[in-house]
Design an enzyme around this catalytic site. Structure first.
Site, PDB file in Angstrom:
ATOM      1  N   CYS A  35     -17.017   3.326 -11.347  1.00  0.00           N
ATOM      2  CA  CYS A  35     -17.254   4.495 -10.494  1.00  0.00           C
ATOM      3  C   CYS A  35     -17.567   4.008  -9.091  1.00  0.00           C
ATOM      4  O   CYS A  35     -17.772   2.819  -8.861  1.00  0.00           O
ATOM      5  CB  CYS A  35     -18.310   5.430 -11.059  1.00  0.00           C
ATOM      6  SG  CYS A  35     -19.969   5.256 -10.439  1.00  0.00           S
ATOM      7  N   CYS A  38     -20.203   1.454  -8.060  1.00  0.00           N
ATOM      8  CA  CYS A  38     -19.943   0.022  -8.267  1.00  0.00           C
ATOM      9  C   CYS A  38     -19.465  -0.612  -6.967  1.00  0.00           C
ATOM     10  O   CYS A  38     -19.849  -1.739  -6.635  1.00  0.00           O
ATOM     11  CB  CYS A  38     -18.903  -0.174  -9.361  1.00  0.00           C
ATOM     12  SG  CYS A  38     -19.444   0.233 -11.023  1.00  0.00           S
ATOM     13  N   ASP A 495      17.613  10.995   7.811  1.00  0.00           N
ATOM     14  CA  ASP A 495      18.718  10.167   8.281  1.00  0.00           C
ATOM     15  C   ASP A 495      19.968  10.547   7.488  1.00  0.00           C
ATOM     16  O   ASP A 495      19.874  11.061   6.375  1.00  0.00           O
ATOM     17  CB  ASP A 495      18.373   8.692   8.071  1.00  0.00           C
ATOM     18  CG  ASP A 495      19.493   7.777   8.519  1.00  0.00           C
ATOM     19  OD1 ASP A 495      19.977   7.944   9.639  1.00  0.00           O
ATOM     20  OD2 ASP A 495      19.897   6.914   7.710  1.00  0.00           O
ATOM     21  N   ASP A 695      15.815   2.218   9.846  1.00  0.00           N
ATOM     22  CA  ASP A 695      14.940   3.299  10.284  1.00  0.00           C
ATOM     23  C   ASP A 695      13.470   2.909  10.287  1.00  0.00           C
ATOM     24  O   ASP A 695      12.604   3.780  10.387  1.00  0.00           O
ATOM     25  CB  ASP A 695      15.139   4.518   9.369  1.00  0.00           C
ATOM     26  CG  ASP A 695      16.566   5.029   9.402  1.00  0.00           C
ATOM     27  OD1 ASP A 695      17.110   5.180  10.499  1.00  0.00           O
ATOM     28  OD2 ASP A 695      17.127   5.270   8.322  1.00  0.00           O
TER      29      ASP A 695
END
Length: 811
Positions: A35, A38, A495, A695
């Site tokens: 959790c 920790c 694209d 891209d």
């Protein structure tokens, strides 16, 4: 404490680039986190070490990044601190084996099963034979027994702890109906006390160790809070055994210690189920890779283990076999089923020059494959690592929860203390005899009701589940923005080549004016041979298919988005779009033909030599079959769709009209796409979808970058989301997962704070019996857990059945 020699030999960390030249940074993988508190424990413990500047710990990723001064701190000593606290360390460069995760899950499940049995016995021993207890507790015991018996029947070969758990459950049921007959009433406090001691100091000893190590370093976390509640119950019971006060609840105090510890083991097990099961669907991909490959060595074919195969080896893949390695086909022709790898349901034709992915299934043909990647660089390993990294996602809401948890435990401890003092001091000040039992019960109930695991696991569980759900559908969510940001996007830029179209253009026409068609195609192929653009690849492929051998090129210069210049012998050749060529070569005589080809939806490549036109090449790329439905679904979801391409205006408009896209930006160079994205961002959040290579600047500029997969060429470093299946309809699926995951996270966080926000003040009144406080918190964690797994309950039942099954390590 020094590390042992055997431990020193293990690669416990990897080095990362630091923020300053005089600093070092390491990455370590940590086991035992369950959790968010920790992560706070580790950050505080390491942050207080001399020479440490920054510590960042991810719960879902189970990793820590530590930046420190190498002149003042030793990484071995830093990591030994984690061992002292009670956490384990794993090699961060390798995926944790499936078997290891499964073994941890089984171990925690068995611990919880034994603890549940202890709780059943404790409840049976303290239950009142009349009133509400007589109706509720037998029902709870019967349900528990049914569940345990079901577990035994479904999971044969159960380990002794589970068998003992069933026996204790049966004993609990028997005690409910025959406790008085057996004469156990006088011994009840001693029996429940024994159960509490065995559970707290034996079965759940690891929690005690972690609480002690945290207190040594001045850290208050969930382990400290748990042990405070457990020891309060033990001390309360011990006082009753010593003083024998009439009516004093000695056995219930011990029972609280039992059930609080059981509850913690329960929350540990639940969080571990989600963390392991959500990623194992993809990690099982590694099992698809065969253990051996048929390799051609020294003129003969031999079977070698995969570990013995190296890049450049030639591997034979027979019909029906799984492809053992990533590579390029250099001989043969077949169809390859990659459904279990990328989610693409249709087998893909593979011939000479095509790439194949290890783990995919070969069809009816025989392939000879040159190995291009092995080991950790293989496609399956890379994707599995990406799924692991996806567990590190941390949207803004989780940062808020982490900040709250920093002060949460001290606040609960202070509230518990004030509740005890208040119930003693206020009646005393008013001249009334203090109700000591109510005071102690109020403090205990606050500690139990305020246990922070419900808050600590609320956000991480939903994120881990979402990442696993996306991975199962061939979608990798790589960043927190993928969850938090994609759902908020109102514009999506697409694209054209390789995204809306298949990305496999073919040569459809040749118009030669200054040379023969053969010479024109040969010169163009020679100039394009060094380019990675799909159009260049189509030209080179067409030349080889026609038996044309391109001349040698002595020099090549690329102009991204335009074309290239090559030196062939004593001549200079230009290849590219007509606008680029016309800057140096007169193309007026070809203008009508260029316009006609573009009007037909073709992409035109012009070729010139020594400032004289040689002709035109027309190429065509078909639109993806799912593109129209995907873009329509995006518009229906309220997104504005925009087409951006470096192709000519006519071809772009034709594709846009076919897909119902109204806004088109054609002739855009790669560098200009990022500028265009910036303009769009003035109108809202923008997602960019591209091939992940050309891209890349636009993908990084967009609020959410989405790269279409395409197999082994996946550009996994340039986008927030990777679509492995290379299908556009995954864009809609990814957005639905983004919405659903974030909604679950909000629901989980709201439920956790609702339970704790109402429960803690109510517990402080002393009106809540500690056992019922524990039950309420168990309900809260269970509710959050089931909400995180909603729609796929099989993950839970698989984890239950795994408790009784041995887990063998693969050789």
């Amino acid at each position: 404490m020094a590390l042992s020699a055997s431990t020193e030999a293990l690669p416990l960390w990897t080095e990362e680039p630091a923020s300053r030249p005089d600093r070092a940074r390491i990455r370590a993988r940590i086991g035992g986190l369950h959790c968010s508190l920790c992560t706070s424990t580790i950050e505080k413990a390491l942050g207080r070490k001399v020479g440490v500047d920054k510590v960042a710990v991810s719960l879902t990723h189970e990793q820590a990044l530590v930046e420190y001064d190498p002149a003042r701190a030793d990484p071995r000593e830093l990591l030994q601190t984690l061992r002292d606290i009670g956490y384990t360390l794993h090699d961060p460069r390798k995926l944790r084996p499936f078997e290891d995760e499964e073994r941890d899950l089984v171990r925690e499940g068995r611990r919880f099963l034994v603890a549940v049995s202890f709780s059943l016995v404790a409840i049976a021993l303290i239950a009142t034979p009349t009133g509400l207890w007589s109706t509720m507790l037998p029902l709870a015991a019967v349900l528990g027994l049914i569940g345990l018996v079901f577990l035994v029947l479904r999971a044969l070969g159960l380990w002794i702890a589970a068998t003992g758990g069933v026996g204790l459950g049966v004993l609990a049921g028997a005690l409910l109906v025959s406790r008085e007959t057996l004469g156990l009433a006088p011994a009840t406090p001693w029996l429940v006390g024994a159960l509490a001691i065995v559970l707290v100091f034996g079965i759940a000893r690891h929690i005690l160790v972690m609480a002690y190590q945290a207190l040594r370093r001045g850290i208050l976390n969930q382990h400290v809070l748990l042990e405070a509640g457990a020891f309060a119950g033990l001390m309360g019971g011990l006082i009753g055994l010593i003083f024998h006060w009439p009516g004093y609840p000695t056995a219930p105090f011990f029972a609280v210690a039992v059930m609080v510890t059981t509850y913690h083991l329960f929350s540990e097990w639940l969080s571990l189920i989600v963390k392991t099961r959500s990623s194992q669907a993809v990690k099982r991909l590694l099992d698809l890779q065969p253990d051996v490959a048929r390799v051609q060595r020294d003129g003969r074919e031999v079977e070698l283990p995969i570990a013995g195969v190296v890049v450049g080896d030639l591997v034979r893949v027979r019909p029906g076999e799984r492809v053992p390695v990533d590579g390029e086909v250099i001989g043969g022709h077949s169809s390859v089923d990659q459904a279990l790898v990328t989610g693409e349901p249709v087998p893909i034709e593979r011939a000479v020059g095509d790439g194949v992915i290890g783990g995919s299934i070969n069809g009816m043909g025989t392939l000879l494959v040159r190995v291009t990647a092995v080991g950790e660089e293989s496609f399956l390993q890379r994707i599995a690592r990406e799924v692991e990294d996806a567990r590190a996602l941390k949207p803004g809401l989780l940062h808020l929860v982490d900040r709250i948890l920093v002060v949460y435990t001290p606040a609960v401890l202070l509230t518990a203390l004030l509740a005890v003092v208040g119930w003693i001091a206020i009646p005393w000040m008013l001249g009334v005899t203090p109700d000591l039992q109510r005071a102690v019960f109020a403090g205990l109930s606050v500690l139990v009701m305020g246990y922070p695991c419900a808050v600590g696991i609320s956000a991480p569980l939903s994120i881990v589940r979402g990442a696993g759900e996306a991975a199962e559908r061939g979608i990798l969510m790589r960043t927190g923005e993928a969850f938090q940001g994609y759902r908020l996007v109102n514009q999506i830029v697409l694209d054209k080549t390789g995204t809306l179209t298949e990305g496999r253009p073919q040569l459809v026409a040749i118009e030669a004016v200054g040379a023969s068609e053969t010479e024109l195609l040969g010169v163009a192929a020679a100039a394009e041979a060094a380019s990675e653009h799909p159009l260049a690849d189509a030209i080179v492929t067409a030349a080889f298919e026609q038996g044309i051998t391109p001349p040698d090129v002595s020099d090549f210069e690329a102009f991204p988005g335009k074309g290239g210049r090559a030196r062939i012998g004593a001549t200079t050749v230009l290849v590219g779009n007509p606008r680029f060529i016309s800057e140096n070569v007169e193309l007026a005589n070809l203008a009508d033909r260029i316009a006609g080809l573009e009007a037909s939806g073709h992409t035109v490549v012009a070729v010139a030599r020594d400032e004289q036109p040689l002709g035109l090449l027309a190429l065509s790329d078909s639109v993806r079959p799912e593109a129209a439905g995907a873009t329509a679904a995006l518009r229906q979801a309220g997104l504005k769709t925009v087409l951006v391409t470096g192709d000519n205006e006519r071809n772009a408009r034709r594709v846009a009209a076919e897909l119902g896209i109204t806004e088109v930006h054609a002739g855009v160079l790669p560098g200009q796409k990022a500028d265009l994205i910036r303009q769009f961002q003035h109108g809202g959040r923008v997602a960019m979808v591209g091939d992940g290579i050309n891209d890349a600047p636009a993908l990084m500029q967009a609020d959410v970058g989405i790269a279409m997969g395409g197999g082994t060429d996946t550009a996994i470093d340039s986008a927030d989301i990777i679509v492995l299946s290379n299908r556009l309809d995954a864009l809609v699926t990814a957005r639905e997962i983004s919405h659903r995951s974030y909604r679950r996270m909000l629901q989980n966080v709201s439920l956790a704070f609702l339970f704790n926000g109402i429960g803690v003040p109510l517990a402080a009144t002393g009106l809540v019996y500690p056992v019922w406080a524990m039950a309420a918190m168990a309900v809260s964690v269970t509710t959050i857990f089931f909400n995180s797994l909603w729609g796929q309950p099989s993950l839970f039942f698989q984890a239950i059945l795994s408790v009784g099954k041995p887990v063998e390590r693969r050789p």
